[in-house]
Design a protein around this motif. Structure first.
Motif, PDB file in Angstrom:
ATOM      1  N   ARG A  60      -1.674   2.002   0.027  1.00  0.00           N
ATOM      2  CA  ARG A  60      -2.773   2.429  -0.844  1.00  0.00           C
ATOM      3  C   ARG A  60      -2.325   2.647  -2.282  1.00  0.00           C
ATOM      4  NH1 ARG A  60      -5.775   7.125   2.428  1.00  0.00           N
ATOM      5  NH2 ARG A  60      -6.996   7.111   0.521  1.00  0.00           N
ATOM      6  N   MET A  61      -1.103   3.141  -2.468  1.00  0.00           N
ATOM      7  CA  MET A  61      -0.613   3.409  -3.831  1.00  0.00           C
ATOM      8  C   MET A  61      -0.468   2.109  -4.625  1.00  0.00           C
ATOM      9  SD  MET A  61      -0.727   6.564  -3.999  1.00  0.00           S
ATOM     10  CE  MET A  61      -0.019   6.822  -5.596  1.00  0.00           C
ATOM     11  N   LEU A  62      -0.028   1.041  -3.963  1.00  0.00           N
ATOM     12  CA  LEU A  62       0.065  -0.251  -4.653  1.00  0.00           C
ATOM     13  C   LEU A  62      -1.322  -0.764  -5.031  1.00  0.00           C
ATOM     14  CD1 LEU A  62       2.832  -2.309  -2.782  1.00  0.00           C
ATOM     15  CD2 LEU A  62       2.918  -1.324  -5.073  1.00  0.00           C
ATOM     16  N   ALA A  63      -2.291  -0.545  -4.150  1.00  0.00           N
ATOM     17  CA  ALA A  63      -3.667  -0.954  -4.464  1.00  0.00           C
ATOM     18  C   ALA A  63      -4.190  -0.176  -5.670  1.00  0.00           C
ATOM     19  CB  ALA A  63      -4.575  -0.752  -3.255  1.00  0.00           C
ATOM     20  N   LEU A  64      -3.904   1.120  -5.696  1.00  0.00           N
ATOM     21  CA  LEU A  64      -4.320   1.936  -6.850  1.00  0.00           C
ATOM     22  C   LEU A  64      -3.614   1.483  -8.124  1.00  0.00           C
ATOM     23  CD1 LEU A  64      -4.407   5.489  -5.220  1.00  0.00           C
ATOM     24  CD2 LEU A  64      -6.359   4.175  -6.075  1.00  0.00           C
ATOM     25  N   ALA A  65      -2.323   1.147  -8.019  1.00  0.00           N
ATOM     26  CA  ALA A  65      -1.574   0.686  -9.188  1.00  0.00           C
ATOM     27  C   ALA A  65      -2.133  -0.639  -9.709  1.00  0.00           C
ATOM     28  CB  ALA A  65      -0.097   0.541  -8.841  1.00  0.00           C
TER      29      ALA A  65
END
Length: 124
Positions: A60-65
């Protein structure tokens, strides 16, 4: 093999859409629906690959980034269009802004959507 949720698959599709948007670099005239040249190609490919990786890794953090990157690129492009009348070093137009805005918002929503704990285990 780990099955991905629908949200992860959506992140992969949004990333692939970004990478595939580079084909508009070769379109001219009435087929140039989207202006994609110069730095815009780099943005589309790098952030598109990051979004695909986010979905593939279920991160999820990569998607947010990736979403934040698209929103930042859209904002910078908007400022460049307003100040110079063209896309500056990003060499995009209003259509490019709209694409990046949509991809950014979509990836942010995917990154912030709560996950169902059973979603990744049964593939639904």
């Amino acid at each position: 093999m780990n099955r991905h949720s629908g949200l992860d698959n959506a992140a992969v599709v949004l990333g692939a859409a970004s990478v595939l948007s580079v084909v508009f670099a070769f379109a001219h005239g009435k087929f140039e629906f989207l202006r994609m040249h110069g730095g815009g190609i780099v943005v589309a490919v790098v952030l598109g690959v990051l979004a695909c990786a986010a979905g593939w890794l279920a991160n999820r953090m990569l998607a947010l980034a990736a979403g934040a990157g698209f929103l930042l690129a859209a904002l910078v492009l908007l400022v460049l269009i307003d100040q110079r009348g063209n896309g500056g070093f990003l060499d995009g137009n209003d259509s490019t802004f709209s694409l990046w805005l949509g991809l950014g918002v979509g990836l942010i929503v995917l990154g912030l959507t709560p996950r169902d704990p059973q979603d990744s285990t049964n593939g639904s």
